[in-house]
Scaffold this motif. Structure first.
Motif, PDB file in Angstrom:
ATOM      1  N   PRO A 186      41.701  37.371  41.429  1.00 17.25           N
ATOM      2  CA  PRO A 186      42.847  38.228  41.684  1.00 17.25           C
ATOM      3  C   PRO A 186      42.878  38.991  43.039  1.00 17.25           C
ATOM      4  CG  PRO A 186      42.165  38.190  39.603  1.00 17.25           C
ATOM      5  CD  PRO A 186      41.100  37.469  40.304  1.00 17.25           C
ATOM      6  N   GLN A 187      41.683  39.721  43.208  1.00 15.86           N
ATOM      7  CA  GLN A 187      41.801  40.681  44.420  1.00 15.86           C
ATOM      8  C   GLN A 187      41.836  39.506  45.681  1.00 15.86           C
ATOM      9  OE1 GLN A 187      39.193  40.243  41.937  1.00 15.86           O
ATOM     10  NE2 GLN A 187      38.219  42.183  41.512  1.00 15.86           N
ATOM     11  N   ARG A 188      41.278  38.608  45.809  1.00 13.32           N
ATOM     12  CA  ARG A 188      41.242  37.627  46.971  1.00 13.32           C
ATOM     13  C   ARG A 188      41.694  36.333  46.640  1.00 13.32           C
ATOM     14  NH1 ARG A 188      40.309  40.574  52.087  1.00 13.32           N
ATOM     15  NH2 ARG A 188      39.229  42.464  51.399  1.00 13.32           N
ATOM     16  N   PRO A 189      43.030  36.277  46.955  1.00 12.77           N
ATOM     17  CA  PRO A 189      43.696  34.863  46.335  1.00 12.77           C
ATOM     18  C   PRO A 189      43.177  33.456  47.277  1.00 12.77           C
ATOM     19  CG  PRO A 189      45.187  36.155  47.363  1.00 12.77           C
ATOM     20  CD  PRO A 189      44.018  37.235  47.257  1.00 12.77           C
ATOM     21  N   GLU A 190      42.552  33.920  48.434  1.00 13.57           N
ATOM     22  CA  GLU A 190      42.098  32.811  49.098  1.00 13.57           C
ATOM     23  C   GLU A 190      40.554  32.358  48.583  1.00 13.57           C
ATOM     24  OE1 GLU A 190      40.512  36.705  51.122  1.00 13.57           O
ATOM     25  OE2 GLU A 190      42.403  36.171  50.251  1.00 13.57           O
ATOM     26  N   ILE A 191      40.164  33.119  47.858  1.00 14.65           N
ATOM     27  CA  ILE A 191      38.881  32.607  47.366  1.00 14.65           C
ATOM     28  C   ILE A 191      39.132  32.016  45.813  1.00 14.65           C
ATOM     29  CG2 ILE A 191      36.640  33.405  46.458  1.00 14.65           C
ATOM     30  CD1 ILE A 191      36.792  35.581  48.443  1.00 14.65           C
ATOM     31  N   PHE A 192      38.580  30.771  45.652  1.00 10.97           N
ATOM     32  CA  PHE A 192      38.607  30.109  44.531  1.00 10.97           C
ATOM     33  C   PHE A 192      37.166  30.031  43.965  1.00 10.97           C
ATOM     34  CE2 PHE A 192      42.161  28.800  46.906  1.00 10.97           C
ATOM     35  CZ  PHE A 192      43.213  29.022  46.113  1.00 10.97           C
ATOM     36  N   ALA A 193      37.060  29.973  42.417  1.00 14.95           N
ATOM     37  CA  ALA A 193      35.571  29.848  41.725  1.00 14.95           C
ATOM     38  C   ALA A 193      35.658  28.913  40.768  1.00 14.95           C
ATOM     39  CB  ALA A 193      35.247  31.389  41.300  1.00 14.95           C
ATOM     40  N   VAL A 194      34.673  27.965  40.586  1.00  9.59           N
ATOM     41  CA  VAL A 194      34.694  26.844  39.691  1.00  9.59           C
ATOM     42  C   VAL A 194      33.181  26.728  39.163  1.00  9.59           C
ATOM     43  CG1 VAL A 194      36.669  25.823  40.584  1.00  9.59           C
ATOM     44  CG2 VAL A 194      34.614  25.211  41.455  1.00  9.59           C
ATOM     45  N   GLY A 195      33.076  26.213  38.059  1.00  5.51           N
ATOM     46  CA  GLY A 195      31.929  25.853  37.573  1.00  5.51           C
ATOM     47  C   GLY A 195      31.394  26.838  36.676  1.00  5.51           C
ATOM     48  N   ASP A 196      30.016  26.727  36.842  1.00  4.05           N
ATOM     49  CA  ASP A 196      29.005  27.765  35.940  1.00  4.05           C
ATOM     50  C   ASP A 196      29.324  29.000  36.206  1.00  4.05           C
ATOM     51  OD1 ASP A 196      28.056  25.334  34.818  1.00  4.05           O
ATOM     52  OD2 ASP A 196      26.035  25.636  35.484  1.00  4.05           O
ATOM     53  N   GLY A 197      29.736  29.681  37.640  1.00  2.00           N
ATOM     54  CA  GLY A 197      29.529  30.925  37.802  1.00  2.00           C
ATOM     55  C   GLY A 197      31.235  31.444  37.843  1.00  2.00           C
ATOM     56  N   ALA A 198      32.019  30.925  37.262  1.00  3.27           N
ATOM     57  CA  ALA A 198      33.399  31.441  37.216  1.00  3.27           C
ATOM     58  C   ALA A 198      33.885  31.610  35.581  1.00  3.27           C
ATOM     59  CB  ALA A 198      34.402  30.288  37.892  1.00  3.27           C
ATOM     60  N   ALA A 199      34.532  32.796  35.501  1.00  2.88           N
ATOM     61  CA  ALA A 199      35.034  33.073  34.056  1.00  2.88           C
ATOM     62  C   ALA A 199      36.482  32.708  34.022  1.00  2.88           C
ATOM     63  CB  ALA A 199      35.153  34.524  33.850  1.00  2.88           C
TER      64      ALA A 199
END
Length: 466
Positions: free
Chosen positions: A305-318
């Motif tokens: 939400p704070q940085r919409p240019e950053i996406f997170a996937v896999g084990d390290g993402a909620a």
């Protein structure tokens, strides 16, 4: 599935955007393949930051530890599946979100900096440990190829040393093995390595009386995601093989030659294998973004939400699990979800560059398959419970399907066939306690004694005997 395609000359604010992906696991690799599929040559730069030039197919690591599969069988070369991605060989150790820069420690040790316009974070996870005295010093893991090969050598070495020892207590210690963690990895590791020990004991039949395998977990049942019936079936299969399963117990203390449990049981033991879960990559903590128990908080579109240019996937993402009715449900950290999250993150990264709407991640879990090696398996595909030969066939068929390259599938299938036809090999590979920093390290030239030293030590030993 259709999705946005970035074309040369598209209405994008930057002339040639750079999309950086951190991590080449299930999520990272699937994102990269989608990016290469959707982005024409020259329209954007695709960069991967990863310490290894292969994707590790982790679900089959227990079979590498047992020797059923060779290490290279599950190390899928990135050069076979990626064609236009620039690979930076190193670990991402920090991200400056203000300047959009990733700090990378290359495998050579020097630091380099990679700018990004869109960032897909898929760094995976680390072994989760607790404040248990002696755990880090004396515990063994099974989370990467090095640990799997080392673990195999270690287990076989214990049997060799037990066979060579005339000390009854030492034999008991070396022939007792404890696996902590009743999840997928722990159950498969215990099952696979117990079979390895059975094969090795054909050489040392007198050690069978000492051989003791234990699987413990703090939970009230094994692999609760399988359901009560299949979890019970898995436990019964393990017990039939001679693995002693103890639930609602954890480790209190570990030393070189014993393990103490929380119920005050003490086992003489020189091998504790720790598979009790994972924790998100420490990289997440250095981003300054919102986290939930170490995982980066993202929306249904996988963007932070704070940085919409950053996406997170896999084990390290909620990641919100939209297939569940309960509020706040998160996607489980499984390969099944990770391999499907990657393409959605890739599509949304492209959509955000083009100023188009992003889509939400939605996937209904298809079930779980557990290969217990030998001829045993349990599976729960699409809610149906399967055991026996049918479960084994389903499990192995799925692994062959999920492996991301043809050569990897052939290697794995060939290894399985060789084991079925010719049996297994139980020789150590020589990686135990070995460091190779200089030209002659592997030959261990420094271990040899001068005549004077040999004479002095021999005199001491003879004196002890008398």
């Amino acid at each position: 599935m259709s999705g946005p395609t970035l074309r040369q000359g598209s209405d994008v604010t930057m002339a040639r955007p750079r999309i950086v992906v951190i991590g080449a696991g299930f999520a990272g690799l699937s994102a990269l393949r989608r990016l290469e599929q959707r982005i024409p040559r020259g329209a954007a730069e695709i960069v991967l930051i990863a310490p290894n030039d292969y994707m590790l197919y982790q679900p089959l690591l227990p079979q590498v530890a047992s020797g059923l599969l060779t290490p290279q069988s599950i190390a899928v070369s990135l050069h076979r599946v990626l064609y236009r991605t620039r690979i930076v060989p190193g670990a991402a150790i920090g991200v400056d979100v203000d300047t959009r820069t990733v700090v990378v420690r290359r495998i050579s040790g020097d630091l380099v900096y990679e700018r990004y316009d869109r960032l897909i974070l898929a760094p995976g996870s680390n072994t989760r440990v607790f404040d248990i005295p002696g755990l880090i010093e004396h515990g063994r893991g099974n989370k990467n190829l090095a640990e799997a090969v080392y673990l195999r050598d270690h287990v076989l070495a214990q049997l060799e040393l037990a066979n060579a020892s005339g000390d009854l207590q030492e034999r008991v210690e070396r022939c007792t093995f404890v696996v902590v963690g009743g999840g997928y990895t722990g159950v498969e590791t215990a099952a696979s390595l117990k079979l390895l020990c059975e094969e090795a004991c054909k050489r040392y039949p007198h050690l069978r009386a000492y051989l003791s395998w234990h699987l413990i977990d703090i939970a009230p049942r094994l692999m609760p995601e399988l359901g009560h019936n299949l979890g019970q079936s898995a436990m019964e299969l393990l017990r039939e093989r001679g693995v002693k399963v103890t639930l609602e117990v954890s480790v209190k203390e570990v030393s070189e030659n014993k393990v103490t449990f929380t119920d005050e049981t003490v086992l003489p033991c020189r091998t504790l294998i720790w598979t009790a879960g994972t924790s998100p990559s420490p990289l997440n903590a250095g981003l300054g973004l919102e986290t939930d128990r170490g995982k980066l908080v993202v929306g249904p579109d996988l963007a932070t939400p704070q940085r919409p240019e950053i996406f997170a996937v896999g084990d390290g993402a909620a990641i919100p699990d939209l297939s569940k009715e309960e509020s706040g449900a998160l996607c489980p950290p499984t390969a099944q979800h990770a391999s499907r999250q990657g393409p959605v993150a890739a599509d949304n990264a492209i959509a955000s560059l083009l100023g188009r709407p992003k889509r939400s991640y939605y996937h209904r879990d298809l079930g779980l398959l557990v290969d217990l090696s030998g001829r045993d398996a349990v599976a729960r595909p699409l809610g149906y419970e399967v055991t026996g030969a049918a479960a084994l066939a389903l499990t192995r068929a799925y692994h062959l399907y999920a492996l991301p390259s043809g050569p990897a599938r052939v290697r794995v299938a060939t290894n399985w066939m060789i084991r079925a036809l010719l049996g297994g090999e139980v020789a150590r590979l020589g990686f135990l306690n070995l460091r190779i920093d200089t030209l002659l390290d592997s030959e261990e030239s420094q271990q040899y004694l001068t005549p004077e030293d040999a004479h002095e030590r021999a005199l001491v030993a003879v004196g002890r005997e008398h």
